[in-house]
Enzyme design. Structure first.
Site, PDB file in Angstrom:
ATOM      1  N   CYS A 181      41.718  48.238  30.780  1.00 53.94           N
ATOM      2  CA  CYS A 181      40.864  47.048  31.492  1.00 53.94           C
ATOM      3  C   CYS A 181      41.354  45.612  31.060  1.00 53.94           C
ATOM      4  O   CYS A 181      41.601  44.692  31.937  1.00 53.94           O
ATOM      5  CB  CYS A 181      39.491  47.415  31.487  1.00 53.94           C
ATOM      6  SG  CYS A 181      39.069  48.960  32.277  1.00 53.94           S
ATOM      7  N   HIS A 230      35.562  41.480  33.502  1.00 53.69           N
ATOM      8  CA  HIS A 230      35.795  42.100  31.999  1.00 53.69           C
ATOM      9  C   HIS A 230      36.320  40.973  31.109  1.00 53.69           C
ATOM     10  O   HIS A 230      37.379  41.432  30.579  1.00 53.69           O
ATOM     11  CB  HIS A 230      36.644  43.352  32.267  1.00 53.69           C
ATOM     12  CG  HIS A 230      36.313  44.253  30.962  1.00 53.69           C
ATOM     13  ND1 HIS A 230      36.443  45.764  31.138  1.00 53.69           N
ATOM     14  CD2 HIS A 230      35.810  44.116  29.841  1.00 53.69           C
ATOM     15  CE1 HIS A 230      36.391  46.228  30.141  1.00 53.69           C
ATOM     16  NE2 HIS A 230      35.742  45.370  29.077  1.00 53.69           N
TER      17      HIS A 230
END
Length: 486
Positions: free
Chosen positions: A52, A103
């Site tokens: 991610c 993120h």
């Protein structure tokens, strides 16, 4: 010419082959199939560091991993980059809005966006230990705040008992309208309602699914629960050593030992994909109904894939196609990108770093010299062209750390802790079923690709090479000084 609106639709953990237009025998994605039919799809698109944080660093900066500094997964490293996708589009006159997953660190780092409505899923680092109040996900995450306001109680995406990295699956526990996938669409539609119509916009609709938990609404589970599903791919080079050791662990990197749980994971994953597709459909229909579609460019992609029990593996960070190959579509309304070849597939090797220069070019913004990626517009006009002959990918992953070189036709893999090498002819073996590293007729090709990797790793702080050979067993941290020094 009027600047087109730009919509970047980002998903999390979506394999490049799990889509209808990509030929998957089981998964149904009618709205994404429509985008592909009206645009150019790239079937050799990759995430060079497939997890991610590192993948999103490439997307937002246009840099390759040794320059943005993230070669594995590590939380709580500040994001301080001089040029970002949203920041440059803001300078180009766009109003920039992100809805969904970022993120980054800190959680409310806007990376140049004018506004962010945040939902990062379940982040362990932002929940436990000495997390500052303003960095707590229970405070900073807009979806969790909204969900508490709507339901009157604090609730979480893991309240069903399935983990955020697990192969376990079960239907969503609330009404569908409360699902995080629906929330991203709903908030994106609200942005379209309240935008300034005199200003071009950049909307990043950043969805969490099909990243676990596999928790689509019941309707979508019902689509797949009675179907005979294609089994995971297992090659002639496999070992079941780790499957036997870890296959009873619910958040294992191998996936489950029990074949019924494998099937349940497939059902849950495919259910999340079709649910996602339908919500993307809502967004597309709103663009049409508000007469925005014809003046807009839509780019669809994912941060990385999901092994989904291929090769007895689960999750990402691996050098295999299920983990590192991603979907990529560029589609446009009739008033923009007039040279785009609709309903074409491009086989050129592309990567997430190419998104930023492509979208900046569409906006008419100069591309900063920090950007390593390529502008893909030339490929939308002539999909038979290429932009790179090979791509270096990698991931710091403990004992499973890896580097790889991929081309339009083949892939070389070096496991940096053990020194093990693999070679796959993707042109006739797209699922990596036969490792040809020992085949005499592949020896010269392996030598060439190994040379590309040696060239890529020269000067790296890990000292993976002396310039002539690869050196296994070197310490390999997930973050380079090029990230921490910013």
């Amino acid at each position: 010419m009027k600047q087109p609106n730009i919509i970047l639709i980002m998903t999390d953990q979506l394999r490049g082959d799990c889509l209808g237009y990509a030929g998957h025998p089981d998964v149904k994605t009618p709205y994404l199939d429509t985008l592909a039919a009206k645009g150019v799809s790239f079937d050799r698109a990759y995430s060079a560091c497939p997890s991610c944080i590192a993948a999103r660093a490439a997307l937002h900066t246009g840099m390759e991993q040794s320059h943005h500094g993230r070669v594995g997964y590590e939380d709580n490293i500040p994001w301080n980059y001089s040029h970002t996708l949203a920041g440059e589009l803001s300078k180009a006159g766009y109003y920039t809005q992100c809805v969904g997953k970022m993120h980054v660190h800190p959680l409310r780092n806007y990376l140049g966006f004018h506004n962010v409505e945040l939902h990062d899923g379940y982040l362990h680092a932002a929940r436990y230990g000495s997390v500052p109040y303003r960095e707590s996900q229970f405070v900073a995450d807009d979806y969790f705040y909204w969900l508490k306001q709507e339901l009157g109680v604090t609730t979480d995406v893991t309240d069903t008992g399935i983990d955020c990295n697990s192969y376990l699956a079960r239907p969503w526990m609330h009404e569908e309208k409360y699902h995080p996938t629906n929330w991203v669409t709903e908030r994106s539609l609200d942005f379209l309602r309240r935008r300034d119509p005199r200003q071009p916009f950049f909307l990043m609709a950043s969805y969490l699914r099909p990243h676990p938990p596999f928790d689509a609404p019941q309707y979508y589970f019902d689509l797949y629960k009675s179907k005979a599903l294609q089994p995971p791919f297992v090659g002639d080079w496999e070992t079941d050593e780790f499957l036997k050791r870890d296959g009873r662990i619910f958040d294992s990197k191998t996936g489950p030992l029990d074949p019924e749980l494998v099937r349940e994971a497939q059902i849950g994953y495919y259910a999340c994909i079709t649910h996602l597709d339908h919500q993307i459909g809502r967004l597309i229909m709103a663009l049409v109904e508000q007469e925005l579609y014809d003046d807009s460019v839509i780019l669809f992609t994912a941060d990385h894939g999901e092994e989904l029990c291929d090769h007895h593996m689960f999750r990402k960070s691996r050098p295999y196609e299920g983990s590192c190959r991603i979907p990529l579509i560029i589609s446009a309304g009739k008033n923009v990108l007039p040279l785009l070849k609709a309903s074409e597939t491009c086989h050129a090797v592309t990567e997430l770093r190419d998104v930023m220069p492509t979208l900046l070019s569409i906006a008419g913004r100069e591309i900063p010299d920090t950007v390593d990626g390529f502008n893909l517009l030339t490929l939308t006009e002539n999909p038979k062209n290429s932009i790179r002959t090979w791509l270096h990918g990698e991931h710091s992953y403990g004992d499973f750390s890896n580097h790889w070189i991929v081309t339009e036709t083949d892939k070389y893999i070096w496991h940096s802790q053990t020194g093990q090498e693999q070679y796959f002819c993707l042109e006739n073996d797209p699922h990596e079923l036969r490792d040809r590293i020992k085949d005499s007729d592949c020896r010269e090709r392996v030598r060439i690709l190994r040379g590309h990797l040696i060239e890529s790793l020269k000067g790296r702080p890990e000292k993976f090479t002396d310039g002539e050979k690869l050196i296994a067993g070197r310490p390999y941290l997930p973050t380079l000084s090029s990230a921490t020094a910013r």
